[in-house]
Design an enzyme around this catalytic site. Sequence first.
Site, mmCIF file in Angstrom:
data_model
loop_
_atom_site.group_PDB
_atom_site.id
_atom_site.type_symbol
_atom_site.label_atom_id
_atom_site.label_comp_id
_atom_site.label_asym_id
_atom_site.label_seq_id
_atom_site.Cartn_x
_atom_site.Cartn_y
_atom_site.Cartn_z
ATOM 1 N N HIS A 31 0.843 -1.193 0.000
ATOM 2 C CA HIS A 31 0.000 0.000 0.000
ATOM 3 C C HIS A 31 0.885 1.251 0.000
ATOM 4 O O HIS A 31 1.347 1.686 1.051
ATOM 5 C CB HIS A 31 -0.900 0.012 1.235
ATOM 6 C CG HIS A 31 -1.794 -1.184 1.338
ATOM 7 N ND1 HIS A 31 -1.320 -2.435 1.679
ATOM 8 C CD2 HIS A 31 -3.122 -1.314 1.153
ATOM 9 C CE1 HIS A 31 -2.334 -3.288 1.700
ATOM 10 N NE2 HIS A 31 -3.438 -2.638 1.382
ATOM 11 N N HIS A 71 -1.763 -1.386 7.200
ATOM 12 C CA HIS A 71 -1.428 -1.607 5.793
ATOM 13 C C HIS A 71 -0.411 -0.582 5.300
ATOM 14 O O HIS A 71 0.241 -0.794 4.276
ATOM 15 C CB HIS A 71 -2.694 -1.530 4.932
ATOM 16 C CG HIS A 71 -3.455 -0.258 5.094
ATOM 17 N ND1 HIS A 71 -4.436 -0.101 6.033
ATOM 18 C CD2 HIS A 71 -3.377 0.923 4.440
ATOM 19 C CE1 HIS A 71 -4.945 1.121 5.948
ATOM 20 N NE2 HIS A 71 -4.307 1.766 4.992
ATOM 21 N N ASN A 190 -8.064 11.140 4.529
ATOM 22 C CA ASN A 190 -7.837 11.259 3.085
ATOM 23 C C ASN A 190 -9.076 10.907 2.257
ATOM 24 O O ASN A 190 -9.022 10.901 1.026
ATOM 25 C CB ASN A 190 -6.636 10.406 2.644
ATOM 26 C CG ASN A 190 -6.822 8.916 2.925
ATOM 27 O OD1 ASN A 190 -7.943 8.400 2.942
ATOM 28 N ND2 ASN A 190 -5.715 8.218 3.140
ATOM 29 N N ILE A 192 -10.569 8.199 1.535
ATOM 30 C CA ILE A 192 -10.479 7.057 0.613
ATOM 31 C C ILE A 192 -10.429 5.748 1.395
ATOM 32 O O ILE A 192 -9.710 5.623 2.391
ATOM 33 C CB ILE A 192 -9.214 7.171 -0.275
ATOM 34 C CG1 ILE A 192 -9.356 8.333 -1.267
ATOM 35 C CG2 ILE A 192 -8.953 5.870 -1.033
ATOM 36 C CD1 ILE A 192 -10.437 8.137 -2.329
ATOM 37 N N HIS A 266 -4.297 3.118 -3.308
ATOM 38 C CA HIS A 266 -4.381 2.610 -1.941
ATOM 39 C C HIS A 266 -3.632 1.290 -1.772
ATOM 40 O O HIS A 266 -2.749 1.172 -0.926
ATOM 41 C CB HIS A 266 -5.847 2.418 -1.535
ATOM 42 C CG HIS A 266 -6.019 1.700 -0.220
ATOM 43 N ND1 HIS A 266 -5.855 2.328 0.993
ATOM 44 C CD2 HIS A 266 -6.325 0.407 0.069
ATOM 45 C CE1 HIS A 266 -6.057 1.453 1.964
ATOM 46 N NE2 HIS A 266 -6.351 0.276 1.438
ATOM 47 N N ARG A 361 -16.561 -20.410 38.612
ATOM 48 C CA ARG A 361 -16.436 -18.941 38.614
ATOM 49 C C ARG A 361 -16.173 -18.437 40.031
ATOM 50 O O ARG A 361 -15.444 -17.468 40.231
ATOM 51 C CB ARG A 361 -17.673 -18.283 38.014
ATOM 52 C CG ARG A 361 -18.968 -18.517 38.782
ATOM 53 C CD ARG A 361 -20.097 -17.641 38.271
ATOM 54 N NE ARG A 361 -21.367 -17.995 38.914
ATOM 55 C CZ ARG A 361 -22.398 -17.189 38.983
ATOM 56 N NH1 ARG A 361 -22.336 -15.974 38.448
ATOM 57 N NH2 ARG A 361 -23.515 -17.572 39.575
ATOM 58 N N SER A 388 -21.390 -11.164 37.979
ATOM 59 C CA SER A 388 -21.549 -12.510 37.428
ATOM 60 C C SER A 388 -20.210 -13.206 37.217
ATOM 61 O O SER A 388 -20.079 -14.405 37.453
ATOM 62 C CB SER A 388 -22.299 -12.438 36.092
ATOM 63 O OG SER A 388 -23.624 -11.997 36.272
ATOM 64 N N GLU A 420 -16.855 -5.893 24.910
ATOM 65 C CA GLU A 420 -15.978 -7.071 24.960
ATOM 66 C C GLU A 420 -14.792 -6.962 24.002
ATOM 67 O O GLU A 420 -13.658 -7.289 24.362
ATOM 68 C CB GLU A 420 -16.781 -8.341 24.641
ATOM 69 C CG GLU A 420 -17.788 -8.718 25.690
ATOM 70 C CD GLU A 420 -19.156 -8.084 25.464
ATOM 71 O OE1 GLU A 420 -20.095 -8.438 26.176
ATOM 72 O OE2 GLU A 420 -19.259 -7.234 24.547
ATOM 73 N N PHE A 446 -19.499 -14.545 24.823
ATOM 74 C CA PHE A 446 -19.218 -13.215 24.302
ATOM 75 C C PHE A 446 -17.731 -12.951 24.110
ATOM 76 O O PHE A 446 -17.353 -11.872 23.654
ATOM 77 C CB PHE A 446 -19.883 -12.166 25.191
ATOM 78 C CG PHE A 446 -21.371 -12.382 25.282
ATOM 79 C CD1 PHE A 446 -22.131 -12.480 24.130
ATOM 80 C CD2 PHE A 446 -21.998 -12.558 26.497
ATOM 81 C CE1 PHE A 446 -23.494 -12.716 24.191
ATOM 82 C CE2 PHE A 446 -23.355 -12.799 26.570
ATOM 83 C CZ PHE A 446 -24.117 -12.873 25.413
ATOM 84 N N HIS A 470 -19.897 -18.685 32.874
ATOM 85 C CA HIS A 470 -21.128 -19.154 32.219
ATOM 86 C C HIS A 470 -20.750 -19.909 30.945
ATOM 87 O O HIS A 470 -21.122 -19.556 29.837
ATOM 88 C CB HIS A 470 -22.064 -17.984 31.921
ATOM 89 C CG HIS A 470 -22.563 -17.302 33.164
ATOM 90 N ND1 HIS A 470 -21.725 -16.671 34.055
ATOM 91 C CD2 HIS A 470 -23.826 -17.164 33.652
ATOM 92 C CE1 HIS A 470 -22.438 -16.165 35.048
ATOM 93 N NE2 HIS A 470 -23.721 -16.455 34.845
ATOM 94 N N HIS A 482 -27.009 -17.583 24.717
ATOM 95 C CA HIS A 482 -25.921 -17.354 25.655
ATOM 96 C C HIS A 482 -25.078 -18.605 25.902
ATOM 97 O O HIS A 482 -24.057 -18.522 26.589
ATOM 98 C CB HIS A 482 -26.478 -16.867 26.999
ATOM 99 C CG HIS A 482 -26.887 -15.432 27.012
ATOM 100 N ND1 HIS A 482 -27.741 -14.887 26.084
ATOM 101 C CD2 HIS A 482 -26.541 -14.417 27.847
ATOM 102 C CE1 HIS A 482 -27.921 -13.604 26.348
ATOM 103 N NE2 HIS A 482 -27.201 -13.295 27.407
ATOM 104 N N ARG A 529 -21.125 -21.739 35.838
ATOM 105 C CA ARG A 529 -22.089 -21.073 36.707
ATOM 106 C C ARG A 529 -22.541 -22.020 37.821
ATOM 107 O O ARG A 529 -22.769 -21.615 38.951
ATOM 108 C CB ARG A 529 -23.292 -20.619 35.884
ATOM 109 C CG ARG A 529 -24.383 -19.940 36.696
ATOM 110 C CD ARG A 529 -25.588 -19.596 35.825
ATOM 111 N NE ARG A 529 -26.595 -18.875 36.585
ATOM 112 C CZ ARG A 529 -27.889 -19.187 36.608
ATOM 113 N NH1 ARG A 529 -28.320 -20.225 35.919
ATOM 114 N NH2 ARG A 529 -28.745 -18.476 37.313
#
Length: 693
Positions: A31, A71, A190, A192, A266, A361, A388, A420, A446, A470, A482, A529
């Site tokens: 690039h 890049h 720029n 772009i 680019h 946990r 939790s 997250e 997650f 969990h 979940h 859990r």
Amino acid sequence: MAIQFTDADQVAVNTIRTLAADVVAKANSGHPGAPMGMAPVAHVLFSKFLNFNPKDSKWANRDRFVLSNGHACALQYIILHLAGYKVSMDDLKNFRQIDSNTPGHPENHHTDGIEVTTGPLGQGISNAVGLAIAQAHMGATFNKDGFPIFTNKTYCFLGDGCLQEGVSSEASSLAGHLQLGNLIAIYDDNKITIDGSTDVSFTEDVEARYRSYGWEVIHVTSGDADLTAIAGAIAEARDNNTKPTMIVLRTTIGYGSLKEGGHDVHGSPLKADDIKQLKVKFGFDPEKTFVVPEEVYDLYHKAGAAGAQKEAEWKQNLDAYKGKYATEHSEIIRRFEGRLPEGWEKHLPTFKAGDAAVASRKLSENVLNAIAPHIPELVGGSADLTGSNLTRWKGAVDFQPPSTGLGDYAGRYFRFGVREHGMTAVCNGIAAYGGLIPFGATFLNFVSYAAGAVRLTALSNLRVLNIATHDSIGLGEDGPTHQPVETAAWLRATPNMMFWRPADGNETSAAYAVALTSAETPSTLALSRQNLPQLEGSTLEKASKGGYVLQEAENADITLVSTGSEVCIVVDAAKQLREQGLKVRISSLPCFEVFNQQSKEYRLSVLPNGAPIMSVEAYSTFGWNEYAHETFGLKGWGASGPYLKVYEKFDLTPNGVASRAAKVVEFYKKRGDKVWSPVDKAIDYDTMLSTAH
């Protein structure tokens, strides 16, 4: 006092531009556009502002530079070469070639002077937030009147692509809340992207967004040529210690090229005739390549020498600090040498069979409460799930701007908010700073939100802990949205990632023991859990090998192997099988990655020849063929309901395991062939090519 620029500065800018064209053209890949457009600001930053010493690229109080638009790395490699880092002209000529020092995107641990691995857009600016957090924390912890030990700034280049990725928004929002006045982002405005003008997809008011985050915003409208304006903006940003600053720098991509300002410049090398006219335009011989005038080297070497002098002064101050604050001094040295405090591991909890059943946990919380006072570099927090995840240890102070009254910068517990991906990318920056071991916490499901950053943690050899509670269908009522049935598979498939799924208290302590002592490997701890019994036969020492025999049986008819909350189900199933006259071995495999590092002899002792091996896990069975002949798990999503009912629905019960195990024994006895362990292979794990850095 304004910085004075000379003709040599313009020669340096033009040298960077022509080198960028040559570097990318020789590789026939890369690039050139962004490096050519950002040459002026890169020159001003490195030659006039950045505190660095190319002879000691790991000096603790150096300013940190991050190229989020990775890049454009030809620009960074050129600057590192000019400044005297271990990046030679031959390295520039070998850009993007096998085993070169100048890979296609910047990689820490690979090229001298690279702070963090960037390329996937948005990660670098998020890492920069982590670097800034780390400086703020180290400064608040160790700086004393007259002894400014940690004072560095973090500078980050980023582009339109970085600003479009959601991870940058998460991290930038957090940075504004935290009032990180040590963070300066320079936005290459720029207009772009690869698809063309940003008009087709990105017309938001970036300035308004960042002001709403709590950032200061400065404009430079002539980023192609006005070195004085660029310097003024950087100086203003550097001196603003109350909030992070974004400099919106208007540039022309591919400046000087026949295709300047367009997306064609680019991601493709310039044509030969374009490079020649470019060199003529900037006063270079069009027939020569990779040319650097001596005055340019002199200019950059002068900047490097100034940085070396600042490091020398810093070391003198650190020596004086030692005389007055010996304890703090030894702590700084220990941390940056990567040594954990002496005897910390003695505080890890251990358990015996018959102790109360506890969710892993909660066992994790017990570990944190036990070790956090003894490992002061351990910092971290949760993505809005503290209650939790159970990650806040007793007596923890929140990392917050003092002005909020919610904590201070010396605090070690982070409120990451529902972010997250940003959380994990920020933790990468904290780890890259040095002297700190960060963790981030969420539900295991997650962690997938953070997959881009998790991948870079492993690629970058950073000691970051993902505390993921969990961890299975055992979370129950929240249901399949979940319940992470597939997450373990991709984490286990990630090179240089330890995925731990402990089955009881000893295994939980082992997971922390190995994670914290693995200086170049991240870990994900998958925690339940529901309550888990303390297992007969488990110990911290055995679990630290990643896999071990929980219950032995001579001339076994079957080996059952499992992880986490299913191990106790397997133990109960084995009782039923023994009542049927079968001999059953049980092995626990809390971490594939660590188990794979053991000798083949040891692995065969855990998963031996001679009898079929059946795995049991409340996840997709993908990947278990490396360790078992038969697999029992989930082939679809989970279900919503009380967790015991969910296990019953999928027949993940002692009866369900026992009935399948009996069928496996019968099948292999009928077949009559010798049963070889899946571990016993011609191509062994130890002989495989590793891509770990």
